[in-house]
Design a protein around this motif. Structure first.
Motif, PDB file in Angstrom:
ATOM      1  N   SER A 187      10.400  -6.325   0.497  1.00 36.55           N
ATOM      2  CA  SER A 187       8.988  -6.631   0.746  1.00 36.55           C
ATOM      3  C   SER A 187       8.084  -5.628   0.035  1.00 36.55           C
ATOM      4  O   SER A 187       7.020  -5.994  -0.469  1.00 36.55           O
ATOM      5  N   TYR A 188       8.506  -4.374  -0.028  1.00 36.47           N
ATOM      6  CA  TYR A 188       7.717  -3.347  -0.718  1.00 36.47           C
ATOM      7  C   TYR A 188       7.543  -3.694  -2.195  1.00 36.47           C
ATOM      8  O   TYR A 188       6.465  -3.531  -2.769  1.00 36.47           O
ATOM      9  N   GLN A 189       8.602  -4.195  -2.812  1.00 38.75           N
ATOM     10  CA  GLN A 189       8.535  -4.529  -4.235  1.00 38.75           C
ATOM     11  C   GLN A 189       7.861  -5.876  -4.472  1.00 38.75           C
ATOM     12  O   GLN A 189       6.950  -5.985  -5.299  1.00 38.75           O
ATOM     13  N   LEU A 190       8.278  -6.906  -3.756  1.00 40.93           N
ATOM     14  CA  LEU A 190       7.752  -8.243  -4.026  1.00 40.93           C
ATOM     15  C   LEU A 190       6.295  -8.389  -3.626  1.00 40.93           C
ATOM     16  O   LEU A 190       5.595  -9.280  -4.119  1.00 40.93           O
ATOM     17  N   ARG A 191       5.809  -7.540  -2.743  1.00 41.20           N
ATOM     18  CA  ARG A 191       4.386  -7.559  -2.411  1.00 41.20           C
ATOM     19  C   ARG A 191       3.531  -7.239  -3.633  1.00 41.20           C
ATOM     20  O   ARG A 191       2.330  -7.546  -3.672  1.00 41.20           O
ATOM     21  N   LYS A 192       4.125  -6.631  -4.646  1.00 35.08           N
ATOM     22  CA  LYS A 192       3.382  -6.300  -5.866  1.00 35.08           C
ATOM     23  C   LYS A 192       2.963  -7.545  -6.645  1.00 35.08           C
ATOM     24  O   LYS A 192       2.170  -7.458  -7.585  1.00 35.08           O
ATOM     25  N   LEU A 193       3.491  -8.718  -6.267  1.00 36.87           N
ATOM     26  CA  LEU A 193       2.982  -9.973  -6.817  1.00 36.87           C
ATOM     27  C   LEU A 193       1.584 -10.260  -6.314  1.00 36.87           C
ATOM     28  O   LEU A 193       0.832 -11.031  -6.924  1.00 36.87           O
ATOM     29  N   SER A 194       1.213  -9.658  -5.206  1.00 36.71           N
ATOM     30  CA  SER A 194      -0.042  -9.983  -4.534  1.00 36.71           C
ATOM     31  C   SER A 194      -0.940  -8.753  -4.439  1.00 36.71           C
ATOM     32  O   SER A 194      -1.704  -8.468  -5.341  1.00 36.71           O
ATOM     33  N   THR A 195      -0.823  -8.010  -3.329  1.00 41.64           N
ATOM     34  CA  THR A 195      -1.681  -6.843  -3.121  1.00 41.64           C
ATOM     35  C   THR A 195      -0.875  -5.549  -3.041  1.00 41.64           C
ATOM     36  O   THR A 195      -1.403  -4.525  -2.619  1.00 41.64           O
ATOM     37  N   GLY A 196       0.379  -5.583  -3.442  1.00 48.14           N
ATOM     38  CA  GLY A 196       1.231  -4.411  -3.299  1.00 48.14           C
ATOM     39  C   GLY A 196       0.832  -3.264  -4.212  1.00 48.14           C
ATOM     40  O   GLY A 196       0.472  -3.462  -5.379  1.00 48.14           O
ATOM     41  N   LEU A 197       0.919  -2.072  -3.671  1.00 50.64           N
ATOM     42  CA  LEU A 197       0.603  -0.853  -4.411  1.00 50.64           C
ATOM     43  C   LEU A 197       1.688   0.171  -4.114  1.00 50.64           C
ATOM     44  O   LEU A 197       1.888   0.566  -2.972  1.00 50.64           O
ATOM     45  N   ASP A 198       2.401   0.599  -5.135  1.00 47.63           N
ATOM     46  CA  ASP A 198       3.410   1.627  -4.965  1.00 47.63           C
ATOM     47  C   ASP A 198       2.728   2.957  -4.647  1.00 47.63           C
ATOM     48  O   ASP A 198       1.647   3.254  -5.171  1.00 47.63           O
ATOM     49  N   LEU A 199       3.341   3.755  -3.775  1.00 51.24           N
ATOM     50  CA  LEU A 199       2.762   5.051  -3.431  1.00 51.24           C
ATOM     51  C   LEU A 199       2.535   5.908  -4.666  1.00 51.24           C
ATOM     52  O   LEU A 199       1.509   6.596  -4.781  1.00 51.24           O
ATOM     53  N   GLU A 200       3.474   5.855  -5.615  1.00 50.33           N
ATOM     54  CA  GLU A 200       3.320   6.635  -6.839  1.00 50.33           C
ATOM     55  C   GLU A 200       2.100   6.169  -7.637  1.00 50.33           C
ATOM     56  O   GLU A 200       1.353   6.979  -8.186  1.00 50.33           O
ATOM     57  N   ASP A 201       1.893   4.863  -7.703  1.00 51.36           N
ATOM     58  CA  ASP A 201       0.723   4.341  -8.417  1.00 51.36           C
ATOM     59  C   ASP A 201      -0.572   4.688  -7.683  1.00 51.36           C
ATOM     60  O   ASP A 201      -1.602   4.943  -8.322  1.00 51.36           O
ATOM     61  N   ALA A 202      -0.537   4.677  -6.350  1.00 53.04           N
ATOM     62  CA  ALA A 202      -1.726   5.072  -5.589  1.00 53.04           C
ATOM     63  C   ALA A 202      -2.118   6.500  -5.931  1.00 53.04           C
ATOM     64  O   ALA A 202      -3.296   6.802  -6.166  1.00 53.04           O
ATOM     65  N   ALA A 203      -1.132   7.389  -5.976  1.00 49.02           N
ATOM     66  CA  ALA A 203      -1.417   8.778  -6.341  1.00 49.02           C
ATOM     67  C   ALA A 203      -1.923   8.865  -7.777  1.00 49.02           C
ATOM     68  O   ALA A 203      -2.866   9.618  -8.071  1.00 49.02           O
ATOM     69  N   ASP A 204      -1.309   8.099  -8.688  1.00 47.67           N
ATOM     70  CA  ASP A 204      -1.776   8.083 -10.079  1.00 47.67           C
ATOM     71  C   ASP A 204      -3.247   7.690 -10.166  1.00 47.67           C
ATOM     72  O   ASP A 204      -4.016   8.256 -10.954  1.00 47.67           O
ATOM     73  N   ALA A 205      -3.643   6.702  -9.375  1.00 50.40           N
ATOM     74  CA  ALA A 205      -5.024   6.218  -9.422  1.00 50.40           C
ATOM     75  C   ALA A 205      -5.995   7.322  -9.002  1.00 50.40           C
ATOM     76  O   ALA A 205      -7.033   7.535  -9.649  1.00 50.40           O
ATOM     77  N   PHE A 206      -5.684   8.028  -7.930  1.00 47.32           N
ATOM     78  CA  PHE A 206      -6.579   9.091  -7.477  1.00 47.32           C
ATOM     79  C   PHE A 206      -6.622  10.249  -8.467  1.00 47.32           C
ATOM     80  O   PHE A 206      -7.688  10.826  -8.707  1.00 47.32           O
ATOM     81  N   VAL A 207      -5.490  10.595  -9.041  1.00 44.69           N
ATOM     82  CA  VAL A 207      -5.483  11.660 -10.047  1.00 44.69           C
ATOM     83  C   VAL A 207      -6.324  11.242 -11.242  1.00 44.69           C
ATOM     84  O   VAL A 207      -7.119  12.029 -11.775  1.00 44.69           O
TER      85      VAL A 207
END
Length: 302
Positions: A187-207
């Motif tokens: 579910s963590y991976q397939l949610r990326k088809l919709s509104t999923g955001l990986d924790l690593e990408d979330a951190a990348d966005a803030f940086v």
């Protein structure tokens, strides 16, 4: 923006802690603010300062102003989440945490001369997505919010506080984050088809937002989204498999081989292209990355 102090409310959480480590390693003086911190954060690197504070306490303003001194950027991650609502948290508590807490942070940030205030908002304020049979909604900055629960409504109000309180005195930014809560791997991976955001990408966005020399005030959507054209994003609402077969060859078969359940459709798709155009943010943990990893694993066993 010169390297200087960065303050993070909600610094004891998963995302806040990850950001603290990254930004400190990059040479920033980091202040983490939270009601309490996990044990591993009580021995942080020399570049990280911990401040224990309840943003809704009577002493919040005085302590916050001292904590934020020297910070050019304030990342406001603190607050209650949709998960808390589902777990039975009272609606007034959701409102106080996400709305009153945001006001406290914005007021203190302006008092100490911070140049950029960044709110962790949510794509949940767009509502549940399109009904079966319709094209998927494309969630971007042009789409009007349609919050359908108290959490999303509170976050929309928090965005308004950032816009009105920070205003012309500084850069007020709200990042509408996709969901990065991990339940299980599929579910963590397939949610990326919709509104999923990986924790690593979330951190990348803030940086990326911290390091952008200038960033126009406003809202920015963030997800670990595939770089799909508009037609493909819309088609996810009717033929998810067909879109993946065209744009990610071999992925559908590999999902089936692993016993994961691919949804026949998704009702919404987040487009992070605006943030990508304004900063260095690029999703590094999208399903394309997963597909590359799977292909490498298959080659290694041949």
């Amino acid at each position: 923006m010169n390297r200087s102090g960065i303050a993070i409310t909600g610094g004891g959480g998963r995302l806040g802690g990850e950001l603290g480590r990254r930004l400190s390693a990059a040479g920033y003086a980091v202040t983490l603010i939270d009601t309490r911190f996990p044990a591993w954060l009580h021995g942080p690197s020399p570049g990280i300062r911990l401040v224990e504070l309840d943003l809704l306490s009577t002493r919040a303003q005085s302590v916050l102003r001292r904590a934020l001194e020297g910070s050019r950027v304030v990342l406001h991650l603190a607050g209650l989440h949709g998960l808390h609502l589902r777990q039975g948290m009272r609606i007034p508590d959701i409102w106080r945490s996400n709305v009153e807490g945001t006001w406290q942070v914005c007021a203190a940030s302006m008092a100490v001369g911070a140049e950029r205030v960044v709110l962790a908002s949510t794509t949940a304020l767009y509502g549940p997505g399109s009904p079966p049979g319709d094209d998927a909604m494309i969630l971007n900055e042009q789409r009007a919010p349609m919050p359908d629960n108290p959490y999303a409504t509170a976050k929309l109000a928090a965005e308004s506080i950032v816009a009105s309180t920070v205003g012309s005195a500084a850069e007020g930014v709200s990042l509408r984050l996709g969901r990065f809560y991990r339940e299980d791997e599929s579910s963590y991976q397939l949610r990326k088809l919709s509104t999923g955001l990986d924790l690593e990408d979330a951190a990348d966005a803030f940086v990326a937002v911290c390091e952008a020399p200038r960033l126009p005030c406003g809202v920015y959507c963030v997800a670990s989204d595939l770089p799909l054209p508009t037609e493909a994003r819309l088609a996810l609402g009717k033929d998810c498999r067909g879109v993946l077969k065209q744009h990610l060859p071999g992925f559908v078969d590999e999902v089936a081989r692993r016993g994961w359940s691919l949804p026949p459709r998704v009702g919404r798709s987040v487009d992070s292209s605006k943030l990508q155009s304004m900063t260095r943010y690029r999703p590094r943990r999208s399903l394309a990355t997963l597909a590359t990893k799977w292909r490498a694993e298959m080659r290694s066993v041949r």
